[in-house]
Structure formats: C-alpha cells, structure tokens
Design a protein around this motif. Structure first.
Motif, PDB file in Angstrom:
ATOM      1  N   HIS A 119       0.863  -1.178   0.000  1.00 33.64           N
ATOM      2  CA  HIS A 119       0.000   0.000   0.000  1.00 33.64           C
ATOM      3  C   HIS A 119       0.901   1.230   0.000  1.00 33.64           C
ATOM      4  O   HIS A 119       1.699   1.425   0.924  1.00 33.64           O
ATOM      5  CB  HIS A 119      -0.918  -0.006   1.215  1.00 33.64           C
ATOM      6  N   CYS A 120       0.770   2.030  -1.027  1.00 34.08           N
ATOM      7  CA  CYS A 120       1.718   3.121  -1.223  1.00 34.08           C
ATOM      8  C   CYS A 120       0.979   4.456  -1.324  1.00 34.08           C
ATOM      9  O   CYS A 120      -0.007   4.571  -2.060  1.00 34.08           O
ATOM     10  CB  CYS A 120       2.514   2.870  -2.506  1.00 34.08           C
ATOM     11  N   ARG A 121       1.456   5.434  -0.551  1.00 38.72           N
ATOM     12  CA  ARG A 121       0.952   6.802  -0.644  1.00 38.72           C
ATOM     13  C   ARG A 121       2.104   7.695  -1.080  1.00 38.72           C
ATOM     14  O   ARG A 121       3.179   7.667  -0.473  1.00 38.72           O
ATOM     15  CB  ARG A 121       0.383   7.271   0.688  1.00 38.72           C
ATOM     16  N   ILE A 122       1.898   8.473  -2.133  1.00 42.70           N
ATOM     17  CA  ILE A 122       2.987   9.306  -2.646  1.00 42.70           C
ATOM     18  C   ILE A 122       2.504  10.735  -2.904  1.00 42.70           C
ATOM     19  O   ILE A 122       1.343  10.973  -3.217  1.00 42.70           O
ATOM     20  CB  ILE A 122       3.605   8.726  -3.941  1.00 42.70           C
ATOM     21  N   SER A 123       3.451  11.663  -2.751  1.00 40.12           N
ATOM     22  CA  SER A 123       3.193  13.042  -3.141  1.00 40.12           C
ATOM     23  C   SER A 123       3.231  13.137  -4.661  1.00 40.12           C
ATOM     24  O   SER A 123       3.971  12.396  -5.320  1.00 40.12           O
ATOM     25  CB  SER A 123       4.242  13.970  -2.528  1.00 40.12           C
ATOM     26  N   MET A 124       2.439  14.047  -5.203  1.00 41.42           N
ATOM     27  CA  MET A 124       2.372  14.210  -6.652  1.00 41.42           C
ATOM     28  C   MET A 124       2.624  15.666  -7.033  1.00 41.42           C
ATOM     29  O   MET A 124       2.277  16.586  -6.285  1.00 41.42           O
ATOM     30  CB  MET A 124       0.989  13.784  -7.154  1.00 41.42           C
ATOM     31  N   GLY A 256      -4.876  28.755  -3.992  1.00 44.55           N
ATOM     32  CA  GLY A 256      -5.154  27.716  -4.976  1.00 44.55           C
ATOM     33  C   GLY A 256      -4.720  26.352  -4.499  1.00 44.55           C
ATOM     34  O   GLY A 256      -4.661  26.067  -3.298  1.00 44.55           O
ATOM     35  N   LEU A 257      -4.399  25.496  -5.437  1.00 44.11           N
ATOM     36  CA  LEU A 257      -4.026  24.117  -5.132  1.00 44.11           C
ATOM     37  C   LEU A 257      -2.611  24.078  -4.572  1.00 44.11           C
ATOM     38  O   LEU A 257      -1.678  24.651  -5.149  1.00 44.11           O
ATOM     39  CB  LEU A 257      -4.109  23.281  -6.411  1.00 44.11           C
ATOM     40  N   SER A 258      -2.434  23.408  -3.428  1.00 42.52           N
ATOM     41  CA  SER A 258      -1.120  23.418  -2.779  1.00 42.52           C
ATOM     42  C   SER A 258      -0.530  22.036  -2.576  1.00 42.52           C
ATOM     43  O   SER A 258       0.682  21.906  -2.384  1.00 42.52           O
ATOM     44  CB  SER A 258      -1.207  24.128  -1.420  1.00 42.52           C
ATOM     45  N   LYS A 259      -1.338  20.984  -2.604  1.00 39.72           N
ATOM     46  CA  LYS A 259      -0.813  19.658  -2.295  1.00 39.72           C
ATOM     47  C   LYS A 259      -1.678  18.594  -2.944  1.00 39.72           C
ATOM     48  O   LYS A 259      -2.902  18.689  -2.965  1.00 39.72           O
ATOM     49  CB  LYS A 259      -0.785  19.456  -0.768  1.00 39.72           C
ATOM     50  N   LEU A 260      -1.003  17.561  -3.498  1.00 41.58           N
ATOM     51  CA  LEU A 260      -1.692  16.418  -4.084  1.00 41.58           C
ATOM     52  C   LEU A 260      -1.031  15.136  -3.598  1.00 41.58           C
ATOM     53  O   LEU A 260       0.206  15.034  -3.577  1.00 41.58           O
ATOM     54  CB  LEU A 260      -1.602  16.457  -5.613  1.00 41.58           C
ATOM     55  N   GLU A 261      -1.834  14.158  -3.217  1.00 39.22           N
ATOM     56  CA  GLU A 261      -1.342  12.838  -2.856  1.00 39.22           C
ATOM     57  C   GLU A 261      -2.267  11.779  -3.434  1.00 39.22           C
ATOM     58  O   GLU A 261      -3.481  11.996  -3.524  1.00 39.22           O
ATOM     59  CB  GLU A 261      -1.276  12.647  -1.340  1.00 39.22           C
ATOM     60  N   ILE A 262      -1.692  10.660  -3.827  1.00 38.84           N
ATOM     61  CA  ILE A 262      -2.503   9.515  -4.236  1.00 38.84           C
ATOM     62  C   ILE A 262      -2.091   8.303  -3.417  1.00 38.84           C
ATOM     63  O   ILE A 262      -0.980   8.240  -2.882  1.00 38.84           O
ATOM     64  CB  ILE A 262      -2.373   9.197  -5.738  1.00 38.84           C
TER      65      ILE A 262
END
Length: 278
Positions: A119-124, A256-262
C-alpha cells in the motif's frame, strides 16, 4: 545482436509496469521499452529504468521513464520494490524519496506491506495551471479542463457514458492536441461524475504509445486537482477505474491548489531476464 535485460514487473492498480534494473545506454531505452511492452515479450503498458540518483543524495533511486515522462504509478511500483528489497514487514512503513523524469520535485513515498500487497501513498506534482479549453474534432466540440504540468498535459472531460464511439473520438482527438515540444505526455481523462469512474487514455508521442490504462496514478491526481479547482475546496475521493480504485487527496486554499497525494496498492508479479533482439 542480443541484449539481456533484468526486469521486475509490477501491477499498480493493473497498470502493468516493467522496471528495468540492468544498466543500458539512454539512447537504447526507447528500443528496449518498445520491445518489452510488446505482446510477444514481457508485455506491459509502460517501462521505467532504475538508476542511481546523482542530483539528490537523499533519493533512494532515479526513475527514468522510457518516454521521459512522469508516472505516478511507476513511482509507486519502484517504491514498493525498494521496500520489498529492504525486507518490509507488516508492522513497518517504509519512507522512500525518489528522483524521477518529468519533474524537478522529489517524490515522497510511504509504503506499507500486508497480505494484500504493498500500500503506497505518494506526493504528486501540482499542476502549474488549470483552465478551460475547447477542442474541435470533426463536427464535435469537446469542452475540457486542461491541467498543465512541467512535462505533461492532462485533459479532463466529463461524460455521461464510456461508449465505444466516445473512446474512438478521444483516441483520434488526443493525437491532434497542439502542444509544445517540452511536453512528453498527453493524458485524456474521461470522467463520469455520477459514478465516480474514470477512463484514462495516455499518449506518449516519443513512443507513439496510445493506451487506455486500467489504472492511472497521474490521472487520478489530475482528477483530484480538477475536483478541488472546480469546487474551490479540499477534496478526498476514491476514483474508480477498470483495474481498481485509487484514492486522491487535494488541498485547496486561498492561494489555490497546494498539495496532491494519491494512494493505491501495488503487486510485484514477476521478475527475471528478458532478451531483446535488434
């Protein structure tokens, strides 16, 4: 001439990814990747080459995608492979930094293993710009939201259904999108807002590769960015795709948009040696 290629094949949400661990000249990467992706070889949707990071001493590895693009699922695959090689246990969370093609940003990965996989969570990477764009193909006018990244363009289009006719038009349309040479990838994300389903189409011009992916990490991040931009607020969502579900979280504030993770699950399904004939 025959080349031997050491590889590991991974399945991040069934977006079949081959990671090449042996070293090969960069000028051979396109040829090797095209052969590995073919039906009569290892067969996959994308290929990345694992190298040592030279720019960032704290990065565990450098992932060079064959087309020079950035790929979220390939990053999850490599992070999972590195965690496996470190001997990950169910009680541990591995923290791994990756340098990768297609972005100047280090990718922060957290990997946890259990019996269902890694199970992997990464910054995008966050898109540089989001805006509306109208596209014309034949007699049909497509209204899309365009997300511009360092090396890629993603187009999000809401649809009522994923019909064969719409898919065929999308395939023809994505090849006609006029972009600068700096963009190594064009993605088209068809999205059904009622069901939360996405059909991701990825075109890599350098490889002339056009694939309806079963799961797309970068496309999932774009969906999160799109939804946060559209609703002007933080978003968490499960984006359903043919190969499974990928979770996305997007932070949106006054700037605005500052952070994305999946977050998704990766399976390591095969490893071995492939033979590439010139």
């Amino acid at each position: 001439m025959k080349q031997e290629v050491d590889f590991v094949k991974c399945s991040p949400t069934q977006n079949m990814t081959v990671l090449v661990k042996s070293r090969h000249p960069v000028e051979d990467h396109l040829h090797i990747a095209s052969k590995l992706m073919s039906y009569d070889s290892v067969h996959a949707e994308q290929v990345g080459f694992v190298e040592e990071s030279v720019q960032y001493p704290n990065a565990a590895a450098y992932l060079r995608m064959a087309g020079g693009e950035f790929c979220g699922n390939a990053c999850m695959a490599l992070a999972s492979l590195l965690a496996a090689e470190r001997g990950a246990s169910p009680l541990d969370t591995s923290h791994i930094l990756l340098e990768t093609s297609g972005t100047d940003q280090l990718i922060d990965c957290q990997v946890r293993w259990d019996e269902d996989g890694y199970h992997c969570r990464i910054s995008m990477p966050v898109p540089e710009k989001i805006h509306l764009r109208n596209l014309q193909y034949g007699e049909r006018n497509w209204e899309a939201t365009e997300l511009i990244y360092h090396d890629a363009i993603h187009l999000v289009m809401e649809v009522q259904q994923f019909s064969n006719a719409i898919r065929e038009e999308a395939e023809a349309l994505v090849r006609t999108v006029d972009v600068d040479d700096r963009f190594s990838l064009i993605g088209m994300m068809l999205y059904d807002a009622k069901s939360g389903e996405m059909a991701p189409l990825i075109y890599v011009p350098l490889l002339d590769s056009l694939i309806w992916e079963r799961g797309c990490g970068s496309g999932t991040a774009s969906m999160g960015a799109y939804l946060a931009w559209k609703h002007q607020r933080n978003i968490t969502a499960d984006i359903r795709q043919p190969g499974g579900t990928i979770h996305v979280a997007a932070d949106y504030g006054q700037q605005g948009l500052s952070k994305l993770e999946i977050e998704g699950t990766v399976g390591i399904v095969a490893k071995g040696k492939a033979f590439i004939h010139a």
